[in-house]
Design a protein around this motif. Structure first.
Motif, PDB file in Angstrom:
ATOM      1  N   LEU A 115       0.824  -1.210   0.000  1.00 55.66           N
ATOM      2  CA  LEU A 115       0.000   0.000   0.000  1.00 55.66           C
ATOM      3  C   LEU A 115       0.859   1.262   0.000  1.00 55.66           C
ATOM      4  CD1 LEU A 115      -2.678  -1.091   2.625  1.00 55.66           C
ATOM      5  CD2 LEU A 115      -2.896  -1.098   0.138  1.00 55.66           C
ATOM      6  N   ASN A 116       2.017   1.198   0.653  1.00 55.50           N
ATOM      7  CA  ASN A 116       2.880   2.377   0.784  1.00 55.50           C
ATOM      8  C   ASN A 116       3.655   2.708  -0.485  1.00 55.50           C
ATOM      9  OD1 ASN A 116       2.172   2.967   3.430  1.00 55.50           O
ATOM     10  ND2 ASN A 116       3.687   1.552   4.260  1.00 55.50           N
ATOM     11  N   ARG A 117       3.797   1.744  -1.401  1.00 52.77           N
ATOM     12  CA  ARG A 117       4.525   1.998  -2.638  1.00 52.77           C
ATOM     13  C   ARG A 117       3.598   2.665  -3.651  1.00 52.77           C
ATOM     14  NH1 ARG A 117       5.045   2.375  -7.402  1.00 52.77           N
ATOM     15  NH2 ARG A 117       3.010   1.438  -7.598  1.00 52.77           N
ATOM     16  N   TRP A 118       3.997   3.846  -4.090  1.00 56.84           N
ATOM     17  CA  TRP A 118       3.249   4.547  -5.134  1.00 56.84           C
ATOM     18  C   TRP A 118       4.247   5.305  -5.990  1.00 56.84           C
ATOM     19  CZ3 TRP A 118       2.216  10.081  -4.883  1.00 56.84           C
ATOM     20  CH2 TRP A 118       2.711  10.703  -3.731  1.00 56.84           C
ATOM     21  N   SER A 119       3.800   6.085  -6.940  1.00 59.29           N
ATOM     22  CA  SER A 119       4.686   6.706  -7.924  1.00 59.29           C
ATOM     23  C   SER A 119       4.645   8.231  -7.869  1.00 59.29           C
ATOM     24  CB  SER A 119       4.302   6.227  -9.328  1.00 59.29           C
ATOM     25  OG  SER A 119       4.402   4.830  -9.420  1.00 59.29           O
ATOM     26  N   PRO A 120       5.324   8.828  -6.901  1.00 62.45           N
ATOM     27  CA  PRO A 120       5.385  10.285  -6.840  1.00 62.45           C
ATOM     28  C   PRO A 120       6.134  10.870  -8.039  1.00 62.45           C
ATOM     29  CG  PRO A 120       6.101   9.311  -4.767  1.00 62.45           C
ATOM     30  CD  PRO A 120       6.024   8.210  -5.778  1.00 62.45           C
ATOM     31  N   ARG A 121       5.976  12.177  -8.230  1.00 60.70           N
ATOM     32  CA  ARG A 121       6.675  12.881  -9.308  1.00 60.70           C
ATOM     33  C   ARG A 121       7.650  13.933  -8.774  1.00 60.70           C
ATOM     34  NH1 ARG A 121       1.594  11.905 -10.943  1.00 60.70           N
ATOM     35  NH2 ARG A 121       1.318  10.916 -12.975  1.00 60.70           N
ATOM     36  N   SER A 122       7.541  14.269  -7.506  1.00 56.99           N
ATOM     37  CA  SER A 122       8.409  15.302  -6.953  1.00 56.99           C
ATOM     38  C   SER A 122       9.683  14.659  -6.402  1.00 56.99           C
ATOM     39  CB  SER A 122       7.692  16.089  -5.857  1.00 56.99           C
ATOM     40  OG  SER A 122       8.499  17.166  -5.448  1.00 56.99           O
ATOM     41  N   PHE A 123      10.750  14.785  -7.167  1.00 57.91           N
ATOM     42  CA  PHE A 123      12.036  14.184  -6.809  1.00 57.91           C
ATOM     43  C   PHE A 123      13.009  15.247  -6.325  1.00 57.91           C
ATOM     44  CE2 PHE A 123      10.369  10.739  -9.241  1.00 57.91           C
ATOM     45  CZ  PHE A 123      11.073   9.602  -8.860  1.00 57.91           C
ATOM     46  N   SER A 124      13.752  14.902  -5.296  1.00 58.62           N
ATOM     47  CA  SER A 124      14.860  15.714  -4.819  1.00 58.62           C
ATOM     48  C   SER A 124      16.051  15.485  -5.756  1.00 58.62           C
ATOM     49  CB  SER A 124      15.209  15.278  -3.403  1.00 58.62           C
ATOM     50  OG  SER A 124      16.492  15.710  -3.038  1.00 58.62           O
ATOM     51  N   GLU A 125      16.935  16.458  -5.832  1.00 58.21           N
ATOM     52  CA  GLU A 125      18.155  16.298  -6.634  1.00 58.21           C
ATOM     53  C   GLU A 125      19.227  15.505  -5.884  1.00 58.21           C
ATOM     54  OE1 GLU A 125      19.156  19.827  -9.288  1.00 58.21           O
ATOM     55  OE2 GLU A 125      17.887  20.753  -7.749  1.00 58.21           O
TER      56      GLU A 125
ATOM     57  N   TRP B 176       8.367  17.067 -14.968  1.00 53.02           N
ATOM     58  CA  TRP B 176       8.652  16.773 -13.558  1.00 53.02           C
ATOM     59  C   TRP B 176       9.958  16.013 -13.332  1.00 53.02           C
ATOM     60  CZ3 TRP B 176       9.212  11.647 -12.478  1.00 53.02           C
ATOM     61  CH2 TRP B 176       8.584  10.724 -13.333  1.00 53.02           C
ATOM     62  N   CYS B 177      10.544  15.405 -14.353  1.00 52.47           N
ATOM     63  CA  CYS B 177      11.657  14.482 -14.076  1.00 52.47           C
ATOM     64  C   CYS B 177      13.056  15.032 -14.329  1.00 52.47           C
ATOM     65  CB  CYS B 177      11.445  13.167 -14.804  1.00 52.47           C
ATOM     66  SG  CYS B 177      11.817  13.202 -16.555  1.00 52.47           S
ATOM     67  N   THR B 178      13.211  16.309 -14.586  1.00 50.39           N
ATOM     68  CA  THR B 178      14.556  16.823 -14.862  1.00 50.39           C
ATOM     69  C   THR B 178      15.471  16.841 -13.634  1.00 50.39           C
ATOM     70  OG1 THR B 178      13.769  19.091 -14.596  1.00 50.39           O
ATOM     71  CG2 THR B 178      13.852  18.218 -16.854  1.00 50.39           C
TER      72      THR B 178
ATOM     73  N   LEU C 265       6.431  21.138  -7.540  1.00 52.89           N
ATOM     74  CA  LEU C 265       5.888  20.770  -8.843  1.00 52.89           C
ATOM     75  C   LEU C 265       5.057  21.917  -9.413  1.00 52.89           C
ATOM     76  CD1 LEU C 265       4.636  17.163  -8.007  1.00 52.89           C
ATOM     77  CD2 LEU C 265       6.598  17.731  -9.459  1.00 52.89           C
ATOM     78  N   VAL C 266       4.853  21.885 -10.726  1.00 51.47           N
ATOM     79  CA  VAL C 266       3.930  22.849 -11.334  1.00 51.47           C
ATOM     80  C   VAL C 266       2.524  22.529 -10.845  1.00 51.47           C
ATOM     81  CG1 VAL C 266       5.379  23.252 -13.362  1.00 51.47           C
ATOM     82  CG2 VAL C 266       3.623  21.473 -13.431  1.00 51.47           C
ATOM     83  N   ASP C 267       1.647  23.529 -10.865  1.00 54.13           N
ATOM     84  CA  ASP C 267       0.315  23.397 -10.268  1.00 54.13           C
ATOM     85  C   ASP C 267      -0.460  22.171 -10.724  1.00 54.13           C
ATOM     86  OD1 ASP C 267       0.622  25.566  -8.622  1.00 54.13           O
ATOM     87  OD2 ASP C 267      -0.416  26.966  -9.955  1.00 54.13           O
ATOM     88  N   LYS C 268      -0.514  21.897 -12.020  1.00 53.25           N
ATOM     89  CA  LYS C 268      -1.328  20.776 -12.489  1.00 53.25           C
ATOM     90  C   LYS C 268      -0.791  19.423 -11.997  1.00 53.25           C
ATOM     91  CE  LYS C 268       0.471  19.652 -17.046  1.00 53.25           C
ATOM     92  NZ  LYS C 268       0.178  19.486 -18.435  1.00 53.25           N
TER      93      LYS C 268
END
Length: 190
Positions: A21-31, A83-85, A163-166
């Motif tokens: 349940l805890n594994r999901w796919s976020p888009r906000s990555f730290s550098e 989001w992935c740069t 992240l950008v708003d959308k």
């Protein structure tokens, strides 16, 4: 970095380990870079996935230097580049088609093992289908016998506010359809 209760978004119909349940796919990555041992531990887990006749058809082409990440950026579609740069490590998942008919099925198992081990090590993963496979094949010199499946972003989670708003609106774990809609007993039922 999550600032929510996972049970507000996901509940299992039957008792399972909470890691699923805890594994999901976020888009906000730290550098923040992922150290060698942590990164290799994630790939070590994928090594132990089941495979037909133990052929282990999966391969991962990784990018963790700035130069290699730019190569990956060249074939990732704009919707994902939004989001992935900042992602510190990528892996392109491919499989050897000469390993037999279940090469892609077995490779999916390896990805699942990788994703769960990453989560257990405090990392996040996000698999992407939004990339140009032909360009990836060309840029990374991948022979034709290898099927190209997905690009995986690997790293540490950052604040969704970056992240950008959308995309902020989508930065939550998704639920799943009920098990009763997935399992059919005895024969196919629509």
């Amino acid at each position: 970095m999550k600032n929510f209760n996972i049970s507000d978004y996901r509940t299992a119909d039957y008792p399972i380990d909470e890691m699923f349940l805890n594994r999901w796919s976020p888009r906000s990555f730290s550098e923040q870079e992922v150290d060698e041992e942590t990164l290799m531990t994630v790939f070590e887990a994928s090594r132990w996935a089941p495979s037909a006749m133990n052929k282990q058809p999966w391969r991962f082409i990784i990018a963790r230097t700035e130069e290699d990440r730019k190569k990956f950026h060249s074939f990732i579609m704009d919707g994902n580049l939004a989001w992935c740069t900042k992602v510190p490590a990528f892996a392109l998942v491919i499989s050897d088609t000469e390993a037999g008919g279940s090469h892609d099925f077995d490779t999916g198992s390896a990805w699942g093992y990788l994703a769960l081990q990453a989560m257990k090590k405090g990392l996040i993963t996000h698999a992407m289908g939004g990339f140009y496979k032909d360009k990836a094949r060309e840029v990374l010199n991948i022979p034709e016998q290898y099927a190209i499946h997905a690009v995986i972003a690997l790293g540490y989670q950052d604040e969704k506010e970056k992240l950008v708003d959308k995309l902020k609106e989508r930065e939550l774990p998704s639920d799943r359809r009920p098990l009763t809609e997935t399992i059919m007993e005895g024969e196919f039922r629509a």
